[in-house]
Design an enzyme around this catalytic site. Structure first.
Site, mmCIF file in Angstrom:
data_model
loop_
_atom_site.group_PDB
_atom_site.id
_atom_site.type_symbol
_atom_site.label_atom_id
_atom_site.label_comp_id
_atom_site.label_asym_id
_atom_site.label_seq_id
_atom_site.Cartn_x
_atom_site.Cartn_y
_atom_site.Cartn_z
ATOM 1 N N GLY A 166 0.817 -1.218 0.000
ATOM 2 C CA GLY A 166 0.000 0.000 0.000
ATOM 3 C C GLY A 166 0.843 1.257 0.000
ATOM 4 N N CYS A 167 1.924 1.252 0.758
ATOM 5 C CA CYS A 167 2.785 2.438 0.859
ATOM 6 C C CYS A 167 3.540 2.688 -0.441
ATOM 7 C CB CYS A 167 3.738 2.298 2.039
ATOM 8 S SG CYS A 167 2.846 2.187 3.611
ATOM 9 N N THR A 168 3.880 1.618 -1.142
ATOM 10 C CA THR A 168 4.538 1.753 -2.435
ATOM 11 C C THR A 168 3.579 2.354 -3.455
ATOM 12 O OG1 THR A 168 6.104 -0.023 -1.993
ATOM 13 C CG2 THR A 168 5.633 0.443 -4.311
ATOM 14 N N ALA A 209 3.106 6.049 -2.608
ATOM 15 C CA ALA A 209 4.287 6.841 -2.983
ATOM 16 C C ALA A 209 4.339 7.048 -4.491
ATOM 17 C CB ALA A 209 5.559 6.166 -2.488
#
Length: 185
Positions: free
Chosen positions: A73-75, A78
């Site tokens: 999710g963070c990738t 970003a």
């Protein structure tokens, strides 16, 4: 015939489903004064000192907290912020991601996933607590996006562990701020 899952696997599955099901909430609502901070950050693989106060002197700041670099999710988040950074800049806003990762991890993340488009900063436990974005009982933050006006006031806050919506919602908030700011100035 029923298959029995090993106790450790069962506990892991229960823990994972609890993590996903937990709603994230942003305690700092629009109108609140954003806590100022200075911390280590990285952009394009280079480490530097980031100051929220100094950055606000240049315009609005999109400050988004995320749990951990290099997680799915963070990738995705970003990558989406990297794609939108040019549009944020056109409206006078600076994007900054924050996580409890080490500066070494953020140096890599800033190039590979942030595409060297925006800074990612080390979220200290004090920062995470002051923005009230602590994720459960961990030292990590939940996924919360803030838009902060140059006067230091939060004009938008959104919390959801789902990465979808953060960039679009922040873009709308910055656009609304930008339009009203242009009318006043």
């Amino acid at each position: 015939m029923r298959l029995a899952l090993p106790r450790r696997l069962t506990a892991s599955l229960i823990s994972a489903s609890f993590f996903v099901a937990m709603p994230a909430t942003a305690a700092l609502a629009p109108g609140a004064l954003a806590p100022d901070f200075t911390t280590k950050a990285a952009m394009a693989g280079k480490a530097f000192q980031f100051s929220l106060g100094k950055t606000l002197k240049k315009g609005a700041v999109v400050l988004y907290f995320y749990p951990a670099a290099f997680t799915p999710g963070c990738t995705v988040e970003a990558n989406q912020f990297a794609e939108a950074t040019g549009d944020f800049k056109k409206m006078g806003a600076t994007v900054v991601g924050v996580s409890a990762d080490t500066i070494e991890t953020l140096q890599k993340f800033s190039t590979t996933e942030c595409k060297s488009k925006f800074a990612v900063a080390v979220g200290t436990s004090t920062m995470i607590a002051s923005y009230d974005v602590k994720l459960n009982q961990s030292a990590r933050s939940n996924r919360t996006s803030f838009v902060i006006a140059p006067n230091g006031k939060i004009i938008y806050a959104y919390s959801s562990l789902d990465a979808r919506g953060h960039v679009d919602n922040a873009m709308k908030a910055v656009r609304d701020w930008h339009i009203s700011h242009k009318k006043k100035g």
